[in-house]
Design a protein around this motif. Structure first.
Motif, mmCIF file in Angstrom:
data_model
loop_
_atom_site.group_PDB
_atom_site.id
_atom_site.type_symbol
_atom_site.label_atom_id
_atom_site.label_comp_id
_atom_site.label_asym_id
_atom_site.label_seq_id
_atom_site.Cartn_x
_atom_site.Cartn_y
_atom_site.Cartn_z
ATOM 1 N N GLN A 136 0.930 -0.743 -0.066
ATOM 2 C CA GLN A 136 -0.416 -0.374 0.294
ATOM 3 C C GLN A 136 0.699 1.116 0.140
ATOM 4 O O GLN A 136 1.674 1.083 0.134
ATOM 5 N N PHE A 162 1.138 5.242 0.556
ATOM 6 C CA PHE A 162 0.464 6.297 1.681
ATOM 7 C C PHE A 162 0.586 7.817 2.034
ATOM 8 O O PHE A 162 2.332 7.746 1.945
ATOM 9 N N GLN A 186 0.808 10.920 3.659
ATOM 10 C CA GLN A 186 1.176 11.856 5.215
ATOM 11 C C GLN A 186 0.816 12.954 5.241
ATOM 12 O O GLN A 186 1.979 13.388 4.936
ATOM 13 N N TRP A 224 -1.050 17.595 8.651
ATOM 14 C CA TRP A 224 -1.893 17.237 10.147
ATOM 15 C C TRP A 224 -1.592 15.501 10.720
ATOM 16 O O TRP A 224 -2.412 15.486 11.655
ATOM 17 N N GLY A 225 -1.019 14.937 9.711
ATOM 18 C CA GLY A 225 -0.109 13.684 10.715
ATOM 19 C C GLY A 225 -1.108 12.752 9.817
ATOM 20 O O GLY A 225 -0.670 11.797 10.354
ATOM 21 N N GLN A 226 -2.192 12.746 8.889
ATOM 22 C CA GLN A 226 -3.321 11.469 8.862
ATOM 23 C C GLN A 226 -2.535 11.129 7.569
ATOM 24 O O GLN A 226 -1.852 11.457 6.490
ATOM 25 N N LEU A 227 -2.806 9.874 7.671
ATOM 26 C CA LEU A 227 -2.033 8.773 6.986
ATOM 27 C C LEU A 227 -3.318 8.603 5.510
ATOM 28 O O LEU A 227 -4.473 8.391 6.041
ATOM 29 N N ASN A 282 -4.916 6.741 2.714
ATOM 30 C CA ASN A 282 -4.421 5.705 1.314
ATOM 31 C C ASN A 282 -4.596 6.417 0.621
ATOM 32 O O ASN A 282 -5.221 6.668 -0.770
ATOM 33 N N PHE A 292 -3.273 4.185 -2.705
ATOM 34 C CA PHE A 292 -3.069 2.849 -3.426
ATOM 35 C C PHE A 292 -2.762 1.690 -2.878
ATOM 36 O O PHE A 292 -2.074 1.725 -1.437
ATOM 37 N N PHE A 324 4.590 7.094 2.352
ATOM 38 C CA PHE A 324 4.880 6.034 3.149
ATOM 39 C C PHE A 324 4.445 4.012 1.809
ATOM 40 O O PHE A 324 3.391 4.872 1.534
ATOM 41 N N PHE A 358 5.936 -0.609 7.015
ATOM 42 C CA PHE A 358 6.410 0.026 6.533
ATOM 43 C C PHE A 358 7.792 0.657 5.900
ATOM 44 O O PHE A 358 8.727 0.288 7.001
ATOM 45 N N GLY A 359 8.168 1.906 5.528
ATOM 46 C CA GLY A 359 9.430 2.235 5.032
ATOM 47 C C GLY A 359 9.906 3.352 6.272
ATOM 48 O O GLY A 359 8.603 4.104 6.239
ATOM 49 N N THR A 360 10.635 3.788 5.097
ATOM 50 C CA THR A 360 10.970 4.743 6.061
ATOM 51 C C THR A 360 10.516 6.075 5.472
ATOM 52 O O THR A 360 11.173 7.292 5.619
ATOM 53 N N LYS A 381 9.464 6.190 11.306
ATOM 54 C CA LYS A 381 8.342 5.491 10.595
ATOM 55 C C LYS A 381 7.372 5.292 11.550
ATOM 56 O O LYS A 381 7.415 4.975 12.647
ATOM 57 N N VAL A 382 6.096 4.141 10.632
ATOM 58 C CA VAL A 382 5.321 3.930 11.843
ATOM 59 C C VAL A 382 5.633 2.485 11.872
ATOM 60 O O VAL A 382 5.621 1.589 10.666
ATOM 61 N N MET A 388 2.433 9.395 17.505
ATOM 62 C CA MET A 388 1.022 9.353 17.456
ATOM 63 C C MET A 388 0.459 8.012 17.234
ATOM 64 O O MET A 388 1.209 6.581 16.803
ATOM 65 N N PHE A 440 -2.536 5.231 15.786
ATOM 66 C CA PHE A 440 -3.031 5.394 14.463
ATOM 67 C C PHE A 440 -3.895 3.544 14.157
ATOM 68 O O PHE A 440 -3.716 2.424 14.525
ATOM 69 N N PRO A 463 -7.368 8.446 11.768
ATOM 70 C CA PRO A 463 -6.862 10.472 11.686
ATOM 71 C C PRO A 463 -5.842 9.672 12.415
ATOM 72 O O PRO A 463 -4.959 10.850 13.044
#
Lengths: 110, 111
Positions: free
Chosen positions: A33, A35, A37, A40-43, A45, A47, A86, A100-102, B42-43, B89, B91, B104
């Motif tokens: 996937q 993402f 970000q 505001w920090g929201q992830l 989606n 693809f 990401f 997750f990647g860097t 990273k997450v 954060m 999630f 969010p």
């Protein structure tokens, strides 16, 4: 565990430019996937693309699973595209943790 | 379009206090997750939950963490005795098959 690396780490572009972000992973994956970000920090989606090519407006993505990489293309960049991108992979056969990647930090200058 | 929601958006707590972070996953999803992201990093995966039990947890998810699905809609993460390094954060995510959908986030600040 699986390693996920993204390049470049940082990218600064003028508004209107095109960009290609890359995600390499160290082992076979069943799911991938992308993402965004936002500031505001929201992830968000972008693809779900374990293989093949998808397009959504100015964004498109291609995953070549056999060669263990994925590419995210952004065309005609806008300032709202700024943020961190990401990729994340799921190594097991579905419903398992995403690694997750860097990340690539993209800054679009007006 | 259905979405994952999380409350609160921001929580400030003192070291040693208990916090509960709440999530409402997408209604027909069966798989639930918690991740965290320390500022600038990273997450990271914390835990996955399916069929009312933990299916996988990371080494970060030690005894001070617990998860619960107290009813048919909520999914919670409890941190029993917060530490400064828990500031991050958090999630929540849910999924029906392979794709995961993220909420969010809740920004937790431990002082």
């Amino acid at each position: 565990g699986i390693q996920v690396e993204q390049s470049p780490p940082d990218l600064i572009l003028q508004e209107g430019a095109n960009s290609t972000l890359r995600c390499n992973f160290s082992d076979s994956v069943n799911n991938l996937q992308w993402f965004h970000q936002n500031p505001w920090g929201q992830l968000i989606n972008l693809f779900y693309i374990p293989s093949g090519t998808k397009q959504n407006g100015r964004l498109s993505a291609t995953t070549v699973a056999t060669e263990r990489y994925s590419l995210l293309y952004i065309s005609s960049s806008q300032t709202t595209d700024s943020g961190v991108y990401f990729c994340a992979v799921d190594q097991a056969f579905g419903n398992e943790k995403l690694t997750f990647g860097t990340g690539t930090r993209l800054t679009i200058i007006p | 379009e259905p979405e994952v929601t999380q409350t609160p958006s921001h929580q400030v707590t003192q070291m040693g206090q208990e916090v509960i972070l709440r999530c409402v996953p997408i209604s027909n999803h069966l798989y639930f997750y918690w991740y965290r992201q320390i500022l600038g990093q990273k997450v990271e995966f914390l835990v996955s939950f399916y069929n009312n039990e933990i299916s996988e947890k990371s080494e970060i998810f030690d005894d001070q963490f617990s998860v619960e699905r107290p009813d048919g809609s909520n999914f919670t993460l409890k941190i029993r005795s917060t530490k400064l390094e828990d500031s991050a954060m958090y999630f929540c995510a849910s999924g029906q098959s392979y794709e995961q959908y993220f909420g969010p986030g809740t920004r937790l600040t431990v002082t």
